[in-house]
Design a protein around this motif. Structure first.
Motif, short mmCIF file in Angstrom:
data_model
loop_
_atom_site.label_atom_id
_atom_site.label_comp_id
_atom_site.label_asym_id
_atom_site.label_seq_id
_atom_site.Cartn_x
_atom_site.Cartn_y
_atom_site.Cartn_z
N ALA A 1 32.98 -23.79 -3.35
CA ALA A 1 32.91 -24.69 -4.51
C ALA A 1 33.13 -23.96 -5.83
O ALA A 1 33.64 -24.55 -6.79
N ASP A 2 32.75 -22.68 -5.90
CA ASP A 2 32.88 -21.94 -7.15
C ASP A 2 34.20 -21.16 -7.24
O ASP A 2 34.39 -20.35 -8.14
N ASP A 3 35.11 -21.41 -6.28
CA ASP A 3 36.38 -20.69 -6.30
C ASP A 3 37.51 -21.60 -5.82
O ASP A 3 38.29 -21.26 -4.93
N LEU A 4 37.59 -22.78 -6.44
CA LEU A 4 38.62 -23.75 -6.06
C LEU A 4 39.79 -23.69 -7.03
O LEU A 4 39.60 -23.59 -8.24
N HIS A 5 40.98 -23.76 -6.48
CA HIS A 5 42.19 -23.82 -7.30
C HIS A 5 42.75 -25.23 -7.17
O HIS A 5 43.42 -25.56 -6.19
#
Length: 277
Positions: free
Chosen positions: A173-177
């Protein structure tokens, strides 16, 4: 059975020329135990990504599966081969949910099955187990969703088929592109930062401070009722690690709308998600 099943049987018979199968004593799947099957004749043809067509009019889409059309040609070839192999195991039976209307092409959602040693074998089970399909829980009953998700978890843990591909692996969730995943079906994990309820009945599960950029789960009244009927209060999710599956939308930031409880899992509270790496 649903009260509309008799009308559905007549409709399917007129469209396909096939009637309900005779009663059998078989080990039924949790996805089919409340329905009565329609026996299909041959030949049956497959149309990517999830359509099965008998001779004549109408047809079926494979219920409970994400309509993935694989960019990896080898995966698509394996999927087609597995479906073709399954469809040759006559007789094939279709379990159709009676209360849902067909799509614009006249196709009903269905589970397809054949019998082996007195056991009911679902095409959906075979595809998910081999990593050739992902589970779509939107229209599934809880027991059926749990059954398919358990099979999927094993395939994912052992990296069968599509689970080797980066496009389908678990997303953080904290590393979505967003540009890479918008309008795609994903499984996302993260720790819930806060839960916010609005006066209009919409609720939000937030994973960051910036609601306009960070990943969010939204729930309408129906989604909230589904979750709280099966689980505890939504507010109890705060600070817990969760997994959610669904179609990613662009709402300023990435968002998944929760339609039913099976889309969201609290880490460590179920066996159905398994190892999500």
């Amino acid at each position: 059975m649903h009260r509309s099943s008799s009308a559905l049987a007549i409709s399917l018979f007129l469209l396909t020329g096939h009637a309900f199968a005779e009663e059998k004593h078989v080990a039924a799947s949790p996805c089919t135990e409340s329905e009565k099957p329609v026996t299909l004749g041959s030949p049956l043809s497959y149309s990517a990504p999830v359509a099965i067509k008998p001779r004549g009019q109408g047809g079926f889409t494979l219920k409970g599966l994400v309509p993935d059309l694989f960019a990896n040609s080898e995966l698509e070839r394996q999927k087609q081969k597995e479906i073709s192999r399954f469809l040759r195991k006559a007789p094939i039976e279709a379990y159709v949910t009676g209360h849902k209307k067909p799509d614009r092409y006249g196709r009903h959602e269905a589970f397809l099955a054949h019998l082996k040693d007195g056991n009911e074998i679902l095409l959906q089970d075979s595809l998910v187990a081999k990593g050739l399909a992902r589970v779509l829980t939107d229209s599934l009953e809880d027991d059926c969703a749990d059954h398919l998700l358990s099979i999927e978890a094993t395939a994912r843990k052992t990296q069968k088929g599509l689970w080797k591909e980066a496009a389908y692996r678990l997303k953080k969730a904290d590393d979505l592109h967003l540009s890479a995943i918008v309008s795609t079906y994903q499984i996302v994990s993260g720790i819930v930062l806060s839960v916010h309820r609005k006066a209009d009945g919409t609720s939000y599960v937030n994973f960051g401070d910036n609601w306009y950029e960070d990943f969010t789960i939204s729930l309408g009244k129906k989604g909230l009722q589904s979750w709280e009927a099966k689980n505890k209060f939504l507010d109890d999710l705060q600070n817990k690690p969760i997994y959610v599956r669904g179609w990613v939308e662009d709402r300023g930031g990435p968002l998944i709308e929760l339609q039913n409880a099976s889309q969201l899992t609290v880490a460590g509270e179920t066996k159905s998600l398994g190892d999500t790496r």
